[in-house]
Design a protein around this motif. Sequence first.
Motif, PDB file in Angstrom:
ATOM      1  N   GLY A  22      29.561 -61.557  16.698  1.00  0.00           N
ATOM      2  CA  GLY A  22      29.663 -61.787  15.278  1.00  0.00           C
ATOM      3  C   GLY A  22      28.076 -62.347  14.706  1.00  0.00           C
ATOM      4  O   GLY A  22      28.267 -62.825  13.421  1.00  0.00           O
ATOM      5  N   ASN A  23      27.049 -61.982  15.284  1.00  0.00           N
ATOM      6  CA  ASN A  23      25.815 -62.394  14.674  1.00  0.00           C
ATOM      7  C   ASN A  23      25.375 -61.682  13.642  1.00  0.00           C
ATOM      8  O   ASN A  23      24.875 -62.295  12.743  1.00  0.00           O
ATOM      9  CB  ASN A  23      24.748 -62.168  15.882  1.00  0.00           C
ATOM     10  N   ARG A  25      27.403 -60.436  11.165  1.00  0.00           N
ATOM     11  CA  ARG A  25      28.174 -60.863  10.358  1.00  0.00           C
ATOM     12  C   ARG A  25      27.968 -62.438   9.726  1.00  0.00           C
ATOM     13  O   ARG A  25      27.882 -62.484   8.549  1.00  0.00           O
ATOM     14  CB  ARG A  25      29.876 -60.926  10.611  1.00  0.00           C
ATOM     15  N   ARG A  34      20.534 -58.654  10.131  1.00  0.00           N
ATOM     16  CA  ARG A  34      21.322 -58.898  11.330  1.00  0.00           C
ATOM     17  C   ARG A  34      20.500 -59.763  12.526  1.00  0.00           C
ATOM     18  O   ARG A  34      21.038 -60.699  13.219  1.00  0.00           O
ATOM     19  CB  ARG A  34      21.652 -57.555  12.091  1.00  0.00           C
ATOM     20  N   HIS A  38      21.229 -62.899  15.136  1.00  0.00           N
ATOM     21  CA  HIS A  38      20.637 -62.979  16.757  1.00  0.00           C
ATOM     22  C   HIS A  38      19.946 -64.198  17.052  1.00  0.00           C
ATOM     23  O   HIS A  38      20.281 -64.911  18.095  1.00  0.00           O
ATOM     24  CB  HIS A  38      19.924 -61.967  17.191  1.00  0.00           C
ATOM     25  N   ALA A  64      25.570 -60.525  26.833  1.00  0.00           N
ATOM     26  CA  ALA A  64      24.283 -60.599  25.390  1.00  0.00           C
ATOM     27  C   ALA A  64      23.990 -59.093  25.167  1.00  0.00           C
ATOM     28  O   ALA A  64      23.465 -59.033  23.951  1.00  0.00           O
ATOM     29  CB  ALA A  64      23.157 -61.011  26.527  1.00  0.00           C
ATOM     30  N   ASN A  69      25.360 -51.000  23.415  1.00  0.00           N
ATOM     31  CA  ASN A  69      24.446 -51.667  22.293  1.00  0.00           C
ATOM     32  C   ASN A  69      22.862 -50.595  22.319  1.00  0.00           C
ATOM     33  O   ASN A  69      22.295 -50.906  21.026  1.00  0.00           O
ATOM     34  CB  ASN A  69      24.150 -53.071  22.453  1.00  0.00           C
ATOM     35  N   ARG A  72      22.307 -48.725  19.037  1.00  0.00           N
ATOM     36  CA  ARG A  72      21.902 -49.581  17.738  1.00  0.00           C
ATOM     37  C   ARG A  72      20.850 -49.119  17.218  1.00  0.00           C
ATOM     38  O   ARG A  72      19.945 -48.564  17.933  1.00  0.00           O
ATOM     39  CB  ARG A  72      22.056 -51.060  17.786  1.00  0.00           C
ATOM     40  N   GLU A  76      16.803 -52.959  15.567  1.00  0.00           N
ATOM     41  CA  GLU A  76      17.443 -54.141  16.101  1.00  0.00           C
ATOM     42  C   GLU A  76      17.501 -54.205  17.580  1.00  0.00           C
ATOM     43  O   GLU A  76      17.130 -55.451  18.224  1.00  0.00           O
ATOM     44  CB  GLU A  76      18.825 -53.908  15.807  1.00  0.00           C
ATOM     45  N   LEU A  80      16.074 -57.616  19.709  1.00  0.00           N
ATOM     46  CA  LEU A  80      16.916 -58.115  20.625  1.00  0.00           C
ATOM     47  C   LEU A  80      16.132 -58.444  22.040  1.00  0.00           C
ATOM     48  O   LEU A  80      16.192 -59.541  22.492  1.00  0.00           O
ATOM     49  CB  LEU A  80      18.290 -57.583  21.016  1.00  0.00           C
TER      50      LEU A  80
HETATM   51  C1  IPE Z   1      26.844 -59.880  18.899  1.00  0.00           C
HETATM   52  O1  IPE Z   1      26.528 -59.983  17.662  1.00  0.00           O
HETATM   53  C2  IPE Z   1      25.417 -59.637  19.732  1.00  0.00           C
HETATM   54  C3  IPE Z   1      25.229 -58.315  20.243  1.00  0.00           C
HETATM   55  C4  IPE Z   1      25.812 -57.498  20.368  1.00  0.00           C
HETATM   56  C5  IPE Z   1      24.055 -57.965  20.801  1.00  0.00           C
HETATM   57  P1  IPE Z   1      26.857 -58.414  16.929  1.00  0.00           P
HETATM   58  O2  IPE Z   1      25.535 -57.797  16.400  1.00  0.00           O
HETATM   59  O3  IPE Z   1      27.637 -57.549  17.419  1.00  0.00           O
HETATM   60  O4  IPE Z   1      27.397 -59.036  15.481  1.00  0.00           O
HETATM   61  P2  IPE Z   1      28.612 -58.417  14.252  1.00  0.00           P
HETATM   62  O5  IPE Z   1      29.761 -58.018  15.289  1.00  0.00           O
HETATM   63  O6  IPE Z   1      27.865 -56.990  13.954  1.00  0.00           O
HETATM   64  O7  IPE Z   1      28.826 -59.393  13.375  1.00  0.00           O
END
Ligand code: IPE
Length: 247
Positions: A22-23, A25, A34, A38, A64, A69, A72, A76, A80
């Motif tokens: 949810g970071n 959002r 985004r 994080h 994490a 991921n 992405r 991003e 990270l």
């Molecule tokens: C979780 O938050 C962090 C990672 C997956 C690295 P998200 O980046 O998935 O945040 P949302 O789900 O898009 O809100």
Amino acid sequence: MIYKDKLIKDKIPKHIAIIMDGNGRWAAQFGNERTFGHEHGVEAVRSVVEGAGEIGVEYLTLYAFSTENWSRPKLEVDALMGLLVQSISDETDELLKSNVRLRVIGDVKSLPQNVQEKLDWSIAKLNDCTGLTLVLALSYSSKWEIVEAVKRIAEQVKIGQLEPSAINYDLMDGYLNTSNMPDPELLIRTSGECRISNFLLWQIAYSELYFTPKLWPDFRKEDLFEAIYDYQNRERRFGKTSEQLVS
Ligand code: IPE
Ligand code: IPE
Ligand code: MG
């Protein structure tokens, strides 16, 4: 309610796993990028590690960064990885003071060199700690982990070191990245998503699942205690009936 005071001391899970979600959002709520989410997620990690240590949790596994991921946007992913290096640099002294050990699960070799080096440095520095073990799942996915385990088991069979009939749950446990760790009794996912996203599929066979709408950067140790309180009020039957558990 102060959940910490309500916890039953001898029913604290030995191992808690968290899908920190949810970071993005969270950041969007403030019209931010985004990566802003994080960055603030680190505060939640700090609080949860502290809380887990306070109540005597033995293993805390934090998802994490998943294998998926890597898909992405590069910007991003780079942010990270940078945040990971920065956080480990910043937090290791505090972890040492809190007697926290560090362990990593996942395809560590796929991480950038500087991340691997920083992890090695921190793991070595915290090697003698005897309190909570903080397990970071990095470039981790459960299907990857299981396939790697199966490959190594097959190799042993091929060279005559292992009989197929000797393959059982315990043997499988030993070939996973989580070897020598108890399975998580409790799995928490934040952000309201009710899925597992390729996390610890084997190890959560009988875990209690807890989903909360809270976005990860808002999650604090009090939320962890609330989840544990919820867990402590469940009946874990492992296939038996309630009546059998009572007697
Ligand atoms: C979780 O938050 C962090 C990672 C997956 C690295 P998200 O980046 O998935 O945040 P949302 O789900 O898009 O809100
Ligand atoms: C799961 O979160 C991975 C981590 C928390 C590191 P995601 O946000 O990547 O999960 P999906 O893809 O939405 O299920
Ligand atoms: Mg997400």
